[in-house]
Structure formats: C-alpha cells, structure tokens
Design an enzyme around this catalytic site. Sequence first.
Site, PDB file in Angstrom:
ATOM      1  N   ASP A 102       0.839  -1.182   0.000  1.00  0.00           N
ATOM      2  CA  ASP A 102       0.000   0.000   0.000  1.00  0.00           C
ATOM      3  C   ASP A 102       0.891   1.256   0.000  1.00  0.00           C
ATOM      4  O   ASP A 102       1.816   1.341  -0.803  1.00  0.00           O
ATOM      5  CB  ASP A 102      -0.961  -0.062   1.201  1.00  0.00           C
ATOM      6  N   HIS A 301      -6.023  -7.330  -1.232  1.00  0.00           N
ATOM      7  CA  HIS A 301      -5.042  -6.300  -0.900  1.00  0.00           C
ATOM      8  C   HIS A 301      -4.219  -6.618   0.351  1.00  0.00           C
ATOM      9  O   HIS A 301      -3.056  -6.234   0.436  1.00  0.00           O
ATOM     10  CB  HIS A 301      -5.764  -4.966  -0.721  1.00  0.00           C
TER      11      HIS A 301
END
Length: 328
Positions: A102, A301
């Site tokens: 991220d 994710h």
Amino acid sequence: MAVERTERFVTTNGVRMHLAEQGEGHPVIFCHGFPHTGYIWHRQMASVAAAGYRALAPDLRGYGKTSAPSDVDAYANREVIGDLLGLLDDIGAQDAVFVGVDFGAALVWELTLRAPERVTGAIVLNNPFVPRAPRLPSQLWAKAAQRHFLHLDYFQRPGVADAELAADPRDFLARVYYALSGDYHYLDTWSYPAEGTGYLDVLPTAPELPWSWLSEGELDVLAGEFERTGFTGGLNWYRAIDRNWELTADYADAVVTAPTYFLYGERDTDMEGFSGHDPLATLRANVPGLRAVNSIPEAGHLVHLERTEAVNALLLDHLADLTGAASR
C-alpha cells in the site's frame, strides 16, 4: 523456538518512531499502509526472525505510537524516507531489505530511487511501480470523482473523512479490510455517486469475526490504536500525494535498478483499478532490477494476512536470494 518480539522508540529525523523488532541478522524493514500500523506485519516478522533475520516494523509517522506532525507536507515520502534512513543509522546498518504494501509500497519504490545505496533489495506487495503522473494526482482524482465516488478524492477534504472514520474505528477497519480482501470486489464502491456520499456509505457490512484470515484479537489491537489516535495522520499521507509529485520531478524518468521482487493477490484492487491498463508490463518496463513476479491465488489487498503461509514462504526465498544467505 520462538524469537521474542520487543518494542522501543527511535528518535529520527525530527520524529519519535515506535518500532517493533524481532530476531538477529540482516535487517528487514517492513513498511505498512493505510489504515494499518506496524503490527500488520507481526506474522511476517515472526517467520523472518525465525529464519535468521532482524525484522523491524515501525509505525510510520502519523500512525500508532509514532509522532504525528500537524503539517501535511511532513507526510511526503521524502520525509518518511528520512525517518527510515535514521532507523538504519540507529541500528548501525548500511543497508536493509525493505518490504512494503500500500503506501508502504510507494515508499519503498521511492526509497530505491532516492537512496539506492541503503537498499539491499526490495520486496513489494500489491502496489506495482508506476511512473510519475503527467499532472497533479489530485486533479486526476477530482476528474474521476465527477463520474463516481473515489476515496482518493474524498480523503482530500480536511476534517471530513477524519470525523467519519473516527466515529467507530473498529467498524470502519473491519469494513475496509473486508472490502479490500479477495472475499469482496472493492471496485463495487465505484457504483456510488461522489456527491453527498461518505466512505462508510460505499463500504459493505463486514462479516462477524473471526474470519479465515483475521482474528478478533488482531482487529482489537489495530482498532485500539486508531481509537486512541484517530485517522488524521494516515489521511495526511493521501493529502501529501501532490507534494510527492512536486518533489519527484527529478525522478520522472528514473527506473528501479535495485534487486526487486513483486508479489500480489490475484484479486487485489490496486492491480485491477488503480495501477494503469497493464500494471505488470509497466512494472517490467520500469524496474530492470526485477527478479520475479508472484501471483497469490484468490487473495486481495491484505495478501500477507489472507495467504500468510504462501507469502511467508516467498519472503524467505526472496530474502535468501537478496542477502546471499540460506534460510535456516
């Protein structure tokens, strides 16, 4: 035999950084994203430490127990890279392997450009290298937000998302972690209009914990930190994106030569909707130091939590290659 995990503070680059450490050996520094803290890496730290490395997971500035400057410009990657270089100096290391996901991934990519001599190698999860945008990112996001809700644009408004997310941090974290996982399709949030819409309006209701990949206790740890700090520190990373763009003009045509591994969840939203038309082709064209790309089936994710065993096995293989040492 388990290796003890310890915590301490490091004063670096004008901030007091909270740090978790585990093991001894070549340093491996884990960089988290939003909305996380260094704790998000605790499963990887244990595995890496047991294999003979020194795992370090800081709360990056604005998160957890680390200082949270009030100036948005203080959250630019250049400033946080200064924190990490100070951490290397603190432990007396010339270089380290950096692992990021991220915002932590974007941080590691820029670190390889700004201070390649301090990077043994990079292992990046889910967020591939993307060249510098042709204009300010906030302008691109605002244009997209004319068509549908986009959290990147929504987060630019000071105080708005801060108050919404802080009203019930545990509920927000559960909902956003679930929405970003391979168990949901995050781009469904784009079906909502931007006007009059908050982030919680577009996020799904999360199933009751525990999940197959996240325990109630783990969420309690993360939620406890954000209940104490709120989310402004993390949101300021989004608000500093234009500053990152301004500060990287000299790197517009730079490529990543550091030895690099990239792994991603096959259902990751960044790979699907936020990294260009063909993110892997762009990655390969701009990262000549790339050694391998690994796809993790059915993961999203938070790939390192969703498929911990697979990710840890790859980490150990890649670390052995990058450091020239066999895992033990």
